[in-house]
Design an enzyme around this catalytic site. Structure first.
Site, PDB file in Angstrom:
ATOM      1  N   ARG A  58      38.176  35.526  25.990  1.00  0.00           N
ATOM      2  CA  ARG A  58      37.499  36.665  24.891  1.00  0.00           C
ATOM      3  C   ARG A  58      38.281  36.575  23.655  1.00  0.00           C
ATOM      4  O   ARG A  58      37.903  37.035  22.577  1.00  0.00           O
ATOM      5  CB  ARG A  58      37.210  37.983  25.623  1.00  0.00           C
ATOM      6  CG  ARG A  58      35.997  38.051  26.382  1.00  0.00           C
ATOM      7  CD  ARG A  58      35.681  39.239  26.837  1.00  0.00           C
ATOM      8  NE  ARG A  58      36.540  39.247  28.327  1.00  0.00           N
ATOM      9  CZ  ARG A  58      36.684  40.402  28.866  1.00  0.00           C
ATOM     10  NH1 ARG A  58      36.301  41.565  28.273  1.00  0.00           N
ATOM     11  NH2 ARG A  58      37.150  40.630  30.014  1.00  0.00           N
ATOM     12  N   GLU A  95      44.191  44.357  35.340  1.00  0.00           N
ATOM     13  CA  GLU A  95      43.790  45.347  35.974  1.00  0.00           C
ATOM     14  C   GLU A  95      42.844  45.309  37.182  1.00  0.00           C
ATOM     15  O   GLU A  95      42.840  46.073  37.950  1.00  0.00           O
ATOM     16  CB  GLU A  95      42.651  46.076  34.852  1.00  0.00           C
ATOM     17  CG  GLU A  95      42.381  47.415  34.873  1.00  0.00           C
ATOM     18  CD  GLU A  95      41.205  48.004  33.981  1.00  0.00           C
ATOM     19  OE1 GLU A  95      40.992  47.118  33.012  1.00  0.00           O
ATOM     20  OE2 GLU A  95      40.616  49.022  34.124  1.00  0.00           O
TER      21      GLU A  95
HETATM   22  C1  PRP Z   1      40.331  40.708  29.762  1.00  0.00           C
HETATM   23  C2  PRP Z   1      40.443  40.994  28.137  1.00  0.00           C
HETATM   24  C3  PRP Z   1      42.093  40.760  27.811  1.00  0.00           C
HETATM   25  C4  PRP Z   1      42.644  41.418  29.422  1.00  0.00           C
HETATM   26  C5  PRP Z   1      43.059  42.722  28.888  1.00  0.00           C
HETATM   27  O1  PRP Z   1      40.401  39.474  30.023  1.00  0.00           O
HETATM   28  O2  PRP Z   1      39.822  39.856  27.521  1.00  0.00           O
HETATM   29  O3  PRP Z   1      42.342  39.642  27.792  1.00  0.00           O
HETATM   30  O4  PRP Z   1      41.613  41.402  30.092  1.00  0.00           O
HETATM   31  O5  PRP Z   1      43.673  43.542  29.986  1.00  0.00           O
HETATM   32  P1  PRP Z   1      45.224  43.804  30.377  1.00  0.00           P
HETATM   33  O6  PRP Z   1      45.504  44.568  29.041  1.00  0.00           O
HETATM   34  O7  PRP Z   1      44.964  44.716  31.147  1.00  0.00           O
HETATM   35  O8  PRP Z   1      46.053  42.847  30.417  1.00  0.00           O
HETATM   36  P2  PRP Z   1      40.128  38.659  31.326  1.00  0.00           P
HETATM   37  O9  PRP Z   1      41.230  38.329  32.046  1.00  0.00           O
HETATM   38  O10 PRP Z   1      39.295  39.652  32.276  1.00  0.00           O
HETATM   39  O11 PRP Z   1      39.119  37.417  31.184  1.00  0.00           O
HETATM   40  P3  PRP Z   1      38.396  36.723  29.974  1.00  0.00           P
HETATM   41  O12 PRP Z   1      39.059  37.256  28.815  1.00  0.00           O
HETATM   42  O13 PRP Z   1      38.440  35.485  30.119  1.00  0.00           O
HETATM   43  O14 PRP Z   1      37.165  37.389  30.049  1.00  0.00           O
HETATM   44 MG    MG Z   2      40.719  38.141  28.129  1.00  0.00          MG
END
Ligand code: PRP
Ligand code: MG
Length: 170
Positions: A58, A95
């Site tokens: 993202r 998380e």
């Molecule tokens: C989510 C979001 C951030 C991160 C935030 O990504 O896009 O990158 O979690 O969480 P944090 O502050 O607790 O580290 P995710 O790893 O779920 O995957 P994606 O971006 O590939 O959807």
């Molecule tokens: Mg992410």
């Protein structure tokens, strides 16, 4: 426009007990998308930045348009096994689980001033891991930009050594 209205809450995704922040309605709305990227760029227009670094997946959705808006190049940090050249790897807690990210070793050079970008600041674990990688390669993190920050999870405390700015705070 109220950009917060364009972020949808999805309970129990991807796991029970997690309230997922779905930014796809914001991305789908051309005016909301433009306003969000312009306003994120406004937060860092006055900063001395060489490159924007965004975190898969993202972070790419907001990071690449942000780089264009700031007239900078974009450097991807990716999930394991995706980058083809020599990589630096880092593990971190999420998380909802554990994760690993990689960056090309030659993507950041000594003294490069880096703006880190992601869609969401939750626990801060992802971005902290990214700051460590950038610094290990000799880069300097001049700021961390987020579309949305979840205040209750205290990611800002984890990133206290950095200039953290979020467009939306909940
Ligand atoms: C989510 C979001 C951030 C991160 C935030 O990504 O896009 O990158 O979690 O969480 P944090 O502050 O607790 O580290 P995710 O790893 O779920 O995957 P994606 O971006 O590939 O959807
Ligand atoms: Mg992410």
């Amino acid at each position: 426009m109220n950009l917060s209205d364009k972020i949808r809450n999805i309970p129990d995704f991807p796991k029970e007990g997690i309230l997922f922040k779905d930014i796809t309605p914001l991305l789908r709305d051309k005016e909301a998308l433009k306003e969000a990227i312009e306003k994120m760029a406004d937060m860092f227009r006055d900063y001395d930045i060489d490159y924007v670094v965004g975190i898969e997946a993202r972070g790419f959705l907001v990071g690449t348009p942000l780089a264009i808006e700031l007239d900078k190049g974009f450097i991807p940090i990716r999930k394991p096994g995706k980058l083809p050249h020599k990589v630096l790897k880092k593990s971190y807690e999420l998380e909802y689980g554990k994760n690993e990210i990689e960056i090309h070793k030659d993507a950041v050079n000594k003294g490069d001033k880096i703006l880190l970008v992601d869609d969401l600041l939750a626990t801060g674990g992802t971005t902290l891991a990214a700051t460590e990688m950038v610094e290990e390669l000799g880069g300097e993190v001049v700021g961390c930009a987020f579309l949305l920050e979840l205040d209750a999870l205290d990611g800002r405390e984890v990133l206290k050594d950095y200039e953290v700015k979020s467009l939306l705070i909940e």
